[in-house]
Scaffold this motif. Sequence first.
Motif, mmCIF file in Angstrom:
data_model
loop_
_atom_site.group_PDB
_atom_site.id
_atom_site.type_symbol
_atom_site.label_atom_id
_atom_site.label_comp_id
_atom_site.label_asym_id
_atom_site.label_seq_id
_atom_site.Cartn_x
_atom_site.Cartn_y
_atom_site.Cartn_z
ATOM 1 N N GLN A 92 -95.231 9.747 -44.968
ATOM 2 C CA GLN A 92 -96.039 9.207 -43.876
ATOM 3 C C GLN A 92 -96.692 10.326 -43.063
ATOM 4 O OE1 GLN A 92 -96.381 5.916 -43.898
ATOM 5 N NE2 GLN A 92 -97.798 5.877 -42.187
ATOM 6 N N VAL A 93 -95.981 11.431 -42.848
ATOM 7 C CA VAL A 93 -96.559 12.556 -42.106
ATOM 8 C C VAL A 93 -97.683 13.198 -42.924
ATOM 9 C CG1 VAL A 93 -95.518 14.888 -42.403
ATOM 10 C CG2 VAL A 93 -95.580 13.871 -40.203
ATOM 11 N N ALA A 94 -97.547 13.236 -44.237
ATOM 12 C CA ALA A 94 -98.617 13.771 -45.091
ATOM 13 C C ALA A 94 -99.868 12.890 -44.980
ATOM 14 C CB ALA A 94 -98.151 13.862 -46.538
ATOM 15 N N ARG A 95 -99.681 11.575 -44.957
ATOM 16 C CA ARG A 95 -100.810 10.652 -44.787
ATOM 17 C C ARG A 95 -101.487 10.862 -43.432
ATOM 18 N NH1 ARG A 95 -98.290 4.907 -46.969
ATOM 19 N NH2 ARG A 95 -98.273 5.457 -49.184
ATOM 20 N N GLU A 99 -105.361 12.070 -42.460
ATOM 21 C CA GLU A 99 -106.241 11.304 -41.566
ATOM 22 C C GLU A 99 -106.743 12.166 -40.416
ATOM 23 O OE1 GLU A 99 -104.131 7.925 -40.030
ATOM 24 O OE2 GLU A 99 -103.661 7.172 -42.039
ATOM 25 N N LEU A 100 -105.874 13.001 -39.877
ATOM 26 C CA LEU A 100 -106.229 13.831 -38.728
ATOM 27 C C LEU A 100 -107.321 14.848 -39.045
ATOM 28 C CD1 LEU A 100 -102.706 14.526 -37.195
ATOM 29 C CD2 LEU A 100 -104.562 13.225 -36.133
ATOM 30 N N LYS A 102 -110.033 14.502 -40.169
ATOM 31 C CA LYS A 102 -111.359 13.958 -39.856
ATOM 32 C C LYS A 102 -111.703 14.095 -38.371
ATOM 33 C CE LYS A 102 -110.541 10.543 -43.433
ATOM 34 N NZ LYS A 102 -110.171 9.154 -43.666
ATOM 35 N N VAL A 103 -110.726 14.442 -37.530
ATOM 36 C CA VAL A 103 -110.928 14.533 -36.079
ATOM 37 C C VAL A 103 -111.655 15.837 -35.747
ATOM 38 C CG1 VAL A 103 -109.763 14.677 -33.838
ATOM 39 C CG2 VAL A 103 -108.867 13.152 -35.612
ATOM 40 N N PRO A 104 -112.802 15.750 -35.054
ATOM 41 C CA PRO A 104 -113.529 16.976 -34.689
ATOM 42 C C PRO A 104 -112.688 17.862 -33.757
ATOM 43 C CG PRO A 104 -114.861 15.007 -34.292
ATOM 44 C CD PRO A 104 -113.486 14.543 -34.629
ATOM 45 N N GLY A 105 -112.692 19.155 -34.035
ATOM 46 C CA GLY A 105 -111.985 20.108 -33.184
ATOM 47 C C GLY A 105 -110.478 20.103 -33.341
ATOM 48 N N LEU A 106 -109.976 19.405 -34.340
ATOM 49 C CA LEU A 106 -108.538 19.313 -34.563
ATOM 50 C C LEU A 106 -107.979 20.644 -35.055
ATOM 51 C CD1 LEU A 106 -106.001 17.280 -35.152
ATOM 52 C CD2 LEU A 106 -106.644 17.821 -37.493
ATOM 53 N N LYS A 107 -106.791 20.975 -34.574
ATOM 54 C CA LYS A 107 -106.056 22.128 -35.092
ATOM 55 C C LYS A 107 -104.609 21.690 -35.287
ATOM 56 C CE LYS A 107 -104.695 26.862 -34.224
ATOM 57 N NZ LYS A 107 -104.629 27.957 -33.269
ATOM 58 N N ILE A 108 -104.133 21.750 -36.525
ATOM 59 C CA ILE A 108 -102.727 21.439 -36.817
ATOM 60 C C ILE A 108 -101.903 22.641 -36.366
ATOM 61 C CG2 ILE A 108 -101.020 20.929 -38.608
ATOM 62 C CD1 ILE A 108 -102.980 18.650 -38.340
ATOM 63 N N LEU A 109 -100.959 22.407 -35.452
ATOM 64 C CA LEU A 109 -100.118 23.480 -34.940
ATOM 65 C C LEU A 109 -98.867 23.689 -35.795
ATOM 66 C CD1 LEU A 109 -100.359 22.662 -31.130
ATOM 67 C CD2 LEU A 109 -101.673 24.361 -32.432
#
Length: 191
Positions: A92-95, A99-100, A102-109
């Motif tokens: 579920q976290v991989a899904r 999805e994330l 696609k969010v403009p300006g997103l940065k996975i921490l």
Amino acid sequence: MLKKSLLARMLAGAATLAAVGVVAGAMPSSAAAPSYSYKCWGTSKDHCTVAVQAPKGWKFTQLDRDQAKFTKGSTEMLRVDGIYAKVSPKTQVARKTAELKKVPGLKILSLSNGVTPSEITWNNPKVVFYDVKYTYRDGARGQRVVTTRYADTLDGGNHALVELTVGGRAQDQAELDLVLRKATQTVTLVG
């Protein structure tokens, strides 16, 4: 003479530590632990399907039968959703991470996982969870830091039964980490 000098330095050091303690005690702590109370919601007023301990004083809003959010002003938020997924928290976290993107300006921490004891006696004694922590810019509220956690409260990590999300400003993170920990240990699916 040496004894008096040593004693004077020790007393001066103790006075300095005492002054620092007074100043530190007077300053507000960004990680002050909130107090909690149980809240449950579901299909009717007398039957709840999801229950959790949330911070006292945070505004409760039921979003649908299995989902609710708690807010502190316009800056801090806890959202709890009984998703009853048939896949693992890891899947579920991989899904969610996909999805994330696609969010403009997103940065996975960070992506992380863990196990914590449950405070709910009829659940599995341990909650297995996987997290994605990320940041993005919200036009109205500025930079937001969010952690979305998928937890299995019953089946040892085989099913993502609950989605827990906390969000706020960078300076809110200590309190939000406490809120997420408490919610993870106390969330349960009742019906």
